[in-house]
Design a protein around this motif. Sequence first.
Motif, PDB file in Angstrom:
ATOM      1  N   GLN A  96       1.768  -6.898  -3.997  1.00 49.83           N
ATOM      2  CA  GLN A  96       1.171  -6.060  -2.947  1.00 49.83           C
ATOM      3  C   GLN A  96       1.981  -4.781  -2.746  1.00 49.83           C
ATOM      4  OE1 GLN A  96      -1.148  -6.836   0.100  1.00 49.83           O
ATOM      5  NE2 GLN A  96      -2.333  -7.891  -1.479  1.00 49.83           N
ATOM      6  N   ALA A 156      -5.429  -1.822  -5.809  1.00 54.91           N
ATOM      7  CA  ALA A 156      -4.994  -2.073  -4.432  1.00 54.91           C
ATOM      8  C   ALA A 156      -6.153  -2.566  -3.575  1.00 54.91           C
ATOM      9  CB  ALA A 156      -4.385  -0.803  -3.844  1.00 54.91           C
ATOM     10  N   VAL A 189      -4.625  -4.758  -0.471  1.00 55.48           N
ATOM     11  CA  VAL A 189      -3.396  -4.156   0.042  1.00 55.48           C
ATOM     12  C   VAL A 189      -3.711  -3.491   1.384  1.00 55.48           C
ATOM     13  CG1 VAL A 189      -1.630  -2.397  -0.322  1.00 55.48           C
ATOM     14  CG2 VAL A 189      -2.408  -3.796  -2.237  1.00 55.48           C
TER      15      VAL A 189
END
Length: 404
Positions: free
Chosen positions: A374, A396, A401
């Motif tokens: 992450q 992401a 994320v």
Amino acid sequence: MVDQQQPTPGQRVERLRRGAGLSREQLAGLAGLGATTIKFIENGRRSLTLNTAQKIAPHLGVHDLGDLFGPAVTLSLDGRPSHPAVDDVRKALTAWHITIAGEPESPDYLRGAVDSAWQTWHTSRHQRTEAGVILPGLLDATQRAARLHTGQDRRTSLTLLAQAYHLAQAYLAWHGDRELCWLTVDRGMTAALDADDPLAIAQASWYAAHLLRAVGRGDEALARLGEARALIEPQVADDGPEWAEMLADLHLCAALTRARSGDQGAWSDWDAARRLVERALPDGYVGLRTRVSRPLVDVYAVMCAVDLGDPDEARRRAHALDPQSIPSTERRGRHLVELARAADLEGAREATLHLLTRAEATSPETVRYSPAAQDMAGRLAREAPASIRGEAADLARRIAVPEP
């Protein structure tokens, strides 16, 4: 928009460290970290985590963590992705059966169920989702058996109950409440001690050590691992391979614990595990639950090199290791994340993205819930060259994320 003149957290750490008259080595020693960790935080190769900030703050004269993170950084207690089955697992862990009746499942049935659950964990690409489905029923069945059986059947059921708690800890480690993780550790150790089973006690110590290390209590983790080794080492020569497997796993856990604190003594523990696996385990041996094997020993070598801040050594150790030989999909995904960390330490952003993408293709949930993955994916989405920033942003988003 972030003020470009604001110093980064790493720059703040460096300024405060110099103001306190400390070298990187001195600050690392005081905080129980590796000097390389401090170096990489200061030069931006590693993010400053809340856990690390709490360790170094007292030695920098910091009473408000905003002095380290700055006004542009928001600290969210809810930013870590959580798996949707956590609530069901929590209910299973906190459902106390005051009265219990009926026929318990047999130890043989439960052993098959526990072994099948671990096999699923190691072979599924979506191991956390599948474990989240399995765990509530598995915990209930093993808890009932431990209550209702007597004699040797009860001892066996307690050993299997400990294994169910260990699987719950593996499931919860990256996306569960910290209190739930401690609950699984305590329950697993209690069940193992009640079973009076040395192998079960050693494995419970292994799981306890991982959590102790994660909360900065590495010395305690090493002490528990040493006690567990002393418990089973006398029986390794005369009993089956599972004793050597467990002893090797304890050495590997100690190696990683030392590496996380920057201790080069990690290689001594790693080499002890290597020699034990080569000497005492048959060719092709793979531990059912631990996955201890020759390839796993090589995986730990890469992990230790990365945590010691030596990407060259990590790359050298990984050179002859075919990821497909790693006997666990989950561990294969984590290995690729470790290779991404090594590339990240060198500032090789294209390689970092490539390896994270490979890790996601191998085990999507390993990447989605890995704090290291992450962190790297988030930084790539913000800072990577324009040629790959769009691809990094897509990754992401796929692994959820949190927005900065």
